[in-house]
Structures are given as C-alpha cells and as structure tokens.
Design a protein around this motif. Structure first.
Motif, PDB file in Angstrom:
ATOM      1  N   ILE A   1       0.860  -1.194   0.000  1.00 50.02           N
ATOM      2  CA  ILE A   1       0.000   0.000   0.000  1.00 50.02           C
ATOM      3  C   ILE A   1       0.893   1.239   0.000  1.00 50.02           C
ATOM      4  O   ILE A   1       1.819   1.355   0.799  1.00 50.02           O
ATOM      5  CB  ILE A   1      -0.894   0.038   1.257  1.00 50.02           C
ATOM      6  N   LYS A   2       0.593   2.174  -0.919  1.00 48.71           N
ATOM      7  CA  LYS A   2       1.329   3.445  -0.923  1.00 48.71           C
ATOM      8  C   LYS A   2       0.560   4.448  -0.063  1.00 48.71           C
ATOM      9  O   LYS A   2      -0.656   4.618  -0.225  1.00 48.71           O
ATOM     10  CB  LYS A   2       1.429   3.988  -2.351  1.00 48.71           C
ATOM     11  N   PRO A   3       1.246   5.105   0.862  1.00 51.99           N
ATOM     12  CA  PRO A   3       0.560   6.053   1.746  1.00 51.99           C
ATOM     13  C   PRO A   3      -0.158   7.163   0.970  1.00 51.99           C
ATOM     14  O   PRO A   3      -1.255   7.594   1.357  1.00 51.99           O
ATOM     15  CB  PRO A   3       1.684   6.622   2.609  1.00 51.99           C
ATOM     16  N   GLN A   4       0.456   7.595  -0.140  1.00 50.81           N
ATOM     17  CA  GLN A   4      -0.179   8.660  -0.940  1.00 50.81           C
ATOM     18  C   GLN A   4      -1.528   8.185  -1.492  1.00 50.81           C
ATOM     19  O   GLN A   4      -2.484   8.968  -1.584  1.00 50.81           O
ATOM     20  CB  GLN A   4       0.717   9.068  -2.120  1.00 50.81           C
ATOM     21  N   TYR A   5      -1.572   6.904  -1.849  1.00 48.11           N
ATOM     22  CA  TYR A   5      -2.811   6.328  -2.374  1.00 48.11           C
ATOM     23  C   TYR A   5      -3.910   6.343  -1.310  1.00 48.11           C
ATOM     24  O   TYR A   5      -5.069   6.671  -1.594  1.00 48.11           O
ATOM     25  CB  TYR A   5      -2.536   4.899  -2.865  1.00 48.11           C
ATOM     26  N   VAL A   6      -3.519   6.033  -0.074  1.00 46.01           N
ATOM     27  CA  VAL A   6      -4.494   6.052   1.025  1.00 46.01           C
ATOM     28  C   VAL A   6      -5.108   7.443   1.138  1.00 46.01           C
ATOM     29  O   VAL A   6      -6.332   7.600   1.255  1.00 46.01           O
ATOM     30  CB  VAL A   6      -3.826   5.648   2.365  1.00 46.01           C
ATOM     31  N   ILE A   7      -4.249   8.455   1.056  1.00 42.48           N
ATOM     32  CA  ILE A   7      -4.746   9.830   1.206  1.00 42.48           C
ATOM     33  C   ILE A   7      -5.619  10.223   0.020  1.00 42.48           C
ATOM     34  O   ILE A   7      -6.683  10.842   0.193  1.00 42.48           O
ATOM     35  CB  ILE A   7      -3.569  10.799   1.423  1.00 42.48           C
ATOM     36  N   GLU A   8      -5.223   9.825  -1.180  1.00 42.53           N
ATOM     37  CA  GLU A   8      -6.073  10.097  -2.348  1.00 42.53           C
ATOM     38  C   GLU A   8      -7.452   9.465  -2.182  1.00 42.53           C
ATOM     39  O   GLU A   8      -8.468  10.053  -2.531  1.00 42.53           O
ATOM     40  CB  GLU A   8      -5.413   9.556  -3.622  1.00 42.53           C
ATOM     41  N   MET A   9      -7.465   8.244  -1.645  1.00 45.38           N
ATOM     42  CA  MET A   9      -8.749   7.560  -1.450  1.00 45.38           C
ATOM     43  C   MET A   9      -9.579   8.247  -0.366  1.00 45.38           C
ATOM     44  O   MET A   9     -10.794   8.378  -0.501  1.00 45.38           O
ATOM     45  CB  MET A   9      -8.529   6.087  -1.076  1.00 45.38           C
ATOM     46  N   ILE A  10      -8.921   8.678   0.708  1.00 47.41           N
ATOM     47  CA  ILE A  10      -9.655   9.402   1.764  1.00 47.41           C
ATOM     48  C   ILE A  10     -10.272  10.659   1.157  1.00 47.41           C
ATOM     49  O   ILE A  10     -11.434  10.982   1.388  1.00 47.41           O
ATOM     50  CB  ILE A  10      -8.725   9.763   2.952  1.00 47.41           C
ATOM     51  N   ASP A  11      -9.493  11.348   0.319  1.00 46.41           N
ATOM     52  CA  ASP A  11      -9.971  12.567  -0.339  1.00 46.41           C
ATOM     53  C   ASP A  11     -11.212  12.254  -1.180  1.00 46.41           C
ATOM     54  O   ASP A  11     -12.205  12.972  -1.150  1.00 46.41           O
ATOM     55  CB  ASP A  11      -8.844  13.137  -1.208  1.00 46.41           C
ATOM     56  N   ARG A  12     -11.134  11.146  -1.914  1.00 43.21           N
ATOM     57  CA  ARG A  12     -12.223  10.802  -2.819  1.00 43.21           C
ATOM     58  C   ARG A  12     -13.501  10.402  -2.064  1.00 43.21           C
ATOM     59  O   ARG A  12     -14.599  10.684  -2.498  1.00 43.21           O
ATOM     60  CB  ARG A  12     -11.774   9.657  -3.735  1.00 43.21           C
TER      61      ARG A  12
END
Lengths: 565, 164
Positions: free
Chosen positions: A371-382
């Motif tokens: 899991i990429k941390p940036q991806y987690v944040i993008e998903m939270i944003d979405r």
C-alpha cells in the motif's frame, strides 16, 4: 449585589465570553473551579487523559471553528504539561486561553507541592500571560485574556489562578469593555500602500501570490479568490494556508517550499512580483534565503509588524488585517478596467509557463505491491464529503496529506505547522469534533506520532466522538528515516519502531473499533467501512516501509533545487 | 552601531523579565540597562543600549512594541539627546599616588565619596566616552573595583524649533 466565590465568578466570566466547551484535567489547585463547573449546565467540560491532549483539543477546536479555544488544568505538572500545546498554538497564531491552577498566593515562591512558575515558563510562548493575585482583578484579566487572544495576530494567553483567589468572594460584575493603552493592533492597511500594491501588480509580468495562515485567521478566503480571479494571479499557499484557496482552481499551484510542488517553487523562483499575504517567510518555505524569489519585487501584507522584513527584505509592506487590505485592493480594481484587461492579457505567457511546469512535474508516486501512503490519502480525499475536517500528526503523514488531499475550503486542515508537534493530530481532531459533532473528522497519523497522545482514545470513547484515525503504519519515524536515508548514508539511528502495539487490539481495549489493511485492494473498502461506523475507529494501514516524500528541497538549498521522486 | 532605546512600560511585576527574555530569546544584545518608575507610578521607563545593524534594530523595536506591557519605544539614533551614566571607582592611593589621583579626579570633575589610608573612591557622571577615558587614565595607578550604572538618556529641547 450577592457575593460569589472566585470559582463561580470564573464560570460567570466564561459564560460572558460565550464559552460553551472547556477542555481540561482536574487537580488539587483547581478543586474549587471544578466544583463550580458541576453547576454550569451550559458549559460542557471535556476530560482529556493528559493535559497535552486537552490543550491540543482546545487548539483544534479554535482552528476548526474560529472561536477561542479554552483549556483548564491544575498547577505544577498540570500546567507544565500544557507547554508544548501552548507553544504549538503560539507558532501558528491560534486564539486560545489556558487557565492554570496555582498554589495559594501565600505559598507562591515556597516550592510548595505542585508549584511551578508557569507564568515565567510560558512567557516566551504565549502572546501574553497573567497571574491573578487579587480577586478584584479577575474579571478584567479574563476579559483582557480573551480580547488579546482573538484580536490582532491571534495567539494563546495563559491565566494563572491561585487557589485562595478562587475561594475568595466578590460582588462580581464582568467588565463590558477592555481598556488597554499599550495594545491596539492595526487592522486597516495604509491606503497609499494599498494603491501602490495594486499598481505594482498591474505593472508586473510574472506575478505570484504566496498566501499563508493569516488569510485563514482573517477569514479572507473569499476576498483572496476574488482578487486572484479578477487579476488572473496564480496562487501558491503555505502549509498553514492550505484551503485558503481551493486547490482544484486552475490558478492554484498547491503548496510551496521544502515539500512543495514543482510548479509552485519554480513560479516563486522566476516571479517578478511576489505578493505575500498572511505568510511569514518561514525557512521551510524559503529554503536558501538569498536565492528566494531573487528576481521579484516583494509585497508583504501582514497584521504583525514584526513579520515584515524579519527574514527577507520587503519592497512594499502593509501592516493590516488580510481581509481589510484585500478589500482595499479589490476596491482599486474594477472588472473590465483597462489596466486589469492589459494585465489579464500580458500575464498569459506566464500562466502558460506555469501550466507547463504543472504538466511536466505533477505530484506523483509509483505504484507497488504494498500500500502506498499517498494512495491512502487520495482515497480518503475521494471518499469523504467536502466539509470533512482533516488533522495530521507531524512528518511524512503531514506532508503527504498536504500534497494529496485536495482542500477546497479554509479551516478544514488542522496541522502543527510552525512547531511541528508530533501527537498534535489526534487531540486536535477531538477538539474539531466537539465543535462540529455532525461532520466527518479524520486524523491522518503515522505510527510514530499517534503513540504520543494515544491515551486520548479513552476521551473519544467516553464522549462518543466519532473521530477516525488513519494510521499510515510504516514501522519507522518516517521523515527522520528519510533524512537519514538521503543525508546520513542510510544509517537508521533509532528510527525503526521495533515494538509497536497491535492497534486493533488497542482500539478494542478502549472500546473503539480497529481495522487493519494489508493490501492496496482493501484500502477503499476499509475507508468506506470506517466512515460508516458511528463511533471512533482506528484504521491501521500497513504501508510501504521506505516510501519517501517528494519533491524535496534539501535543507539550506534554494527551493528550485528539488529532488523529484 | 550602538543605539540607545527608551522603553515606556507598565510598572508591573514580570515586565522587566518580558523585555529581557525577548532580548535573550531572539539573540539580541543588551549593553546596558537602567529602569525606574516615572512621574506616573503605574509606569516605568527603561533605557536599553544595544547594538546591531539596521535590520536587527528594526526587529528589536518592533518586537518591543509587540509586548503587551510596552507603551512606547523611542530610538534616540539620529535625535539630539543628552546621555549620562555614573561610575564609582575605588582606586589604590598610596603615599606617592594620592596627589595624582586627586588631580585626575579634578580634571574629570569627579567627586571623592570615600577615602581610606590606601584608597579613594571616586564618583563620576558623564557619557560613555568620558567614563571610559576616566577608567583608562586611572588603570595604571591601580583600580581595585568599579561599578557603572546603565545609560540614561533624554531628548534635547530644541528651543523654538520643535517640542519634545
């Protein structure tokens, strides 16, 4: 008039200031106040599990709501435990009043039990502080404390309350107004300077606005957006300014500085007119100061005269409230005005160049099996609504959130910018949730930072505060490890967190819900699940252990010298 | 560049500490300091002599003004002013130098405020340069001890041209 005790007078003063929530922790020196609080049905008290948690919660409450945060703790260790929180608020100009208990006046200076000279200790990290030695001063001091905290460049004020003063009695009347000869902040900018600013911008070819937390504090986002749109000026914001201008706007360049976007740092390096609004040329923004905006005329709008020409020499300063100065600037330019039209036209090549920078070097990260941390944040944003309040801890989690969460409005991003306080995010989220019980509030944390105030899990469970904590768990103190990797030959001295709790069991032990996520494919569902749960949730994302934050400007380098991915 | 700054403050406990803390916390230099209440007993006046380039001085003045208890800050640089400091010097005065010490005291218009069989204590008022000259001249004779007050300063009244 009926006489009441100092403690009841204190409660009455809070009531007059419109205080509805107090964060704190009791103790011997404040027993009288806590006894009085039991009778104050209109003031809700939130019991933290550590005084640091209480003071950060008051800070988060203030940042999210714009009201003054209030904190009440006991003397000695209770008071000293608030120091980090006060310093955090001071660096970020957060309006807050901290009340500390003190030993009785006749014991002050005697090394009494739980005595600390908290007024002396907090002198350099408060906007002002007071020791109330006489009950007749109580009303005036509290009035002044709130006034100082919320006016001018806002900030924390501490009021030390000796136990005997709280027991003493008085015919109490809260003062109607403040009379202070020596404190009168400047709000209205100098009209001549405001005119000069507008004409300097109109003459420039490559202008950039660099907006900071002052825009948020002044509630000047609308004026900022109006001005930028009317003049078609690109905007970069500081960490503290995120949300002051919608990040999706075509004129938005994102954050600048050490982990800023390529476009923002290049624009600032090449601009001929830098318009700093409510920002203070912090070293994390400027990098090597001599090479910061080297070709630019610098305009600086700030409510605090000491911020002007402190770090860089300013060509055109204006002391004043960002909102009022921006209104003044707006009144100087009418849409359809010939000069504005000329600027709109002549600025086009510059905006085109900025767009090229944006396209060539967007914020990005590589996909992997972990899991990429940036991806987690993008998903939270979405997956979160637009009015979601996000707090962060400090380090990589903070920078990734600043880069990848798209803040559209002010007061939605709570982060310790100046002091960089690990352990800030979770209690700050508690404060924000108390202010806005119906909104989604999320703390984006690292596995290092979250442990610094993890005791507040009990607080969220007790008060049924549905705060969601998203832990980007990489097993390291990630930002320090990143520096060690880049500048200390990968010698990871004490940055590997070899022992950590099982966050699922830990959350459950406190009566909250824990969710663990190991695979990228589970990220979306886990966030959805967490958001659907009514109570507090810890989500433990096991992320890529050695992911770095990019772009990065090495400390002391000019900001156009970026390490890109 | 040496600057003398006067600071009008609330006469309250802790105010001196705020001012001093500001200087130490921000790495500014204090060369001398004197403080006393004014005609209005609720206020005190400090005179601080400090040094630094233009930018540092600007910061010092702004930071002082930012303190809640500071009412007014005046930098005397570029103004007409009178400046005084006082010194007490205890000088060795044996048989062979006693007359010499008195002569020097006379030249500087210093006063003898204490005398013993082998020393004189002299009091002198003047600006920084005069006091330093005095010490320099007395040094070869043998200074046992000395103490200086901080500088005090007042703007000159320019008759008929402008008011204070």
């Amino acid at each position: 008039m009926k006489k009441i005790s100092g403690a009841y007078a204190f409660i009455e003063a809070l009531r007059c200031e419109g205080v509805r929530h107090v964060f704190g922790f009791p103790g011997g020196a404040v027993l009288d106040i806590f006894d009085a609080i039991m009778d104050a049905d209109d003031i809700e008290f939130i019991l933290s599990r550590h005084e640091q948690g209480a003071v950060h919660a008051a800070d988060g409450y203030a940042r999210a709501s714009g009201d003054v945060g209030v904190c009440l703790v006991t003397s000695g260790p209770g008071a000293t435990n608030t120091v980090t929180g006060i310093a955090t608020a001071y660096m970020d100009s957060i309006p807050m009043v901290v009340f500390t208990g003190q030993v009785p006046t006749h014991l002050i200076g005697n090394d009494a039990f739980q005595e600390a000279d908290i007024v002396g200790i907090t002198r350099p990290c408060t906007k002002h502080n007071y020791l109330v030695k006489n009950i007749s001063d109580l009303g005036r001091v509290i009035k002044e404390a709130f006034y100082i905290a919320r006016t001018g460049r806002s900030g924390p004020v501490l009021v030390d309350l000796p136990k005997d003063v709280m027991k003493d009695t008085i015919s109490f009347k809260y003062p109607d107004k403040v009379e202070m000869e020596s404190y009168c902040p400047t709000y209205k900018g100098h009209p001549g300077q405001i005119k000069r600013i507008v004409s300097l911008i109109l003459k420039s070819k490559k202008p950039v606005i660099y907006a900071g937390g002052g825009v948020v504090h002044a509630n000047a986002s609308k004026e900022l957006a109006d001005f930028a749109h009317r003049m078609s000026l690109p905007i970069t914001t500081t960490l503290m300014g995120l949300g002051a201008f919608p990040s999706g706007d075509p004129l938005s360049l994102g954050m600048l500085g050490m982990h800023g976007t390529y476009a923002a740092n290049m624009a600032v390096t090449h601009t001929d007119c830098l318009v700093a609004i409510g920002s203070r040329f912090d070293d994390r923004v400027t990098g090597k100061i001599d090479e910061f905006a080297p070709k630019a005329k610098i305009i600086h709008i700030d409510i605090d005269p000491t911020s002007i020409s402190k770090n860089v020499k300013v060509d055109l300063p204006v002391v004043g409230d960002c909102k009022m100065v921006l209104q003044g600037m707006l009144s100087q330019i009418k849409e359809g005005n010939d000069e504005v039209k000329t600027l709109n036209k002549s600025i086009k090549p510059w905006l085109k160049r900025i767009d090229t920078w944006k396209r060539e070097q967007p914020l990005r990260y590589s996909k992997g099996t972990a899991i990429k941390p940036q991806y987690v944040i993008e998903m939270i944003d979405r997956l979160t609504p637009d009015n979601t309040i996000i707090s962060t801890e400090v380090g990589q989690n903070q920078m990734w959130t600043a880069q990848f969460y798209k803040f559209k409005e002010p007061r939605l991003f709570l982060t310790s910018g100046g002091l960089g306080t690990m352990g800030y995010g979770f209690p700050a989220a508690i404060g924000a949730q108390v202010a806005f019980p119906d909104r989604t509030v999320i703390d984006i944390a690292g596995d290092g930072s979250i442990q610094m105030n993890i005791q507040e899990l009990a607080t969220v469970v007790q008060y049924k505060l549905p705060v969601k904590v998203m832990i980007l768990n990489n097993g390291y103190l990630g930002m320090v490890r990143q520096w060690q990797a880049l500048f200390y030959k990968k010698r990871y001295s004490h940055t590997s967190l070899e022992v950590s709790p099982d966050y699922i069991k830990l959350a459950e032990a406190y009566g909250a819900v824990g969710i663990r996520v190991n695979e990228p494919s589970q990220v979306e569902d886990a966030i959805k699940q967490a958001l659907s749960i009514k109570g507090p949730v810890f989500v433990d994302f096991i992320v890529e252990p050695e992911e770095d934050v990019y772009p990065m400007v090495p400390a002391g380098a000019p900001i156009n010298n970026m390490l890109l991915v | 560049m040496r600057h003398a700054i006067s600071v009008l403050v609330d006469n309250q406990a802790g105010v001196l500490s705020r001012v001093i803390g500001l200087f130490s916390g921000r790495g500014f230099n204090i060369e001398s300091l004197s403080v006393a209440p004014t005609l209005d007993p609720t206020k005190s006046k400090m005179v601080i002599t400090t040094s630094g380039n233009e930018q540092v001085l600007e910061q010092i003045k702004k930071q002082l003004n930012k303190l809640i208890n500071v009412i007014k800050v005046i930098d005397y640089m570029g103004k007409e002013f009178v400046e005084r400091e006082m010194i007490l010097v205890k000088v060795k005065a044996k048989e062979e130098t006693r007359a010499e010490v008195l002569r020097i005291a006379d030249i500087f218009r210093a006063k003898v405020v204490d005398v013993s069989s082998n020393s004189y204590t002299l009091a002198l008022t003047g600006d920084k340069g005069k006091l330093e000259g005095f010490i320099e001249i007395l040094n070869p004779i043998g200074i046992i001890d000395f103490i200086r007050t901080g500088t005090v300063i007042m703007e000159r009244e320019m008759h008929g041209r402008r008011k204070l």
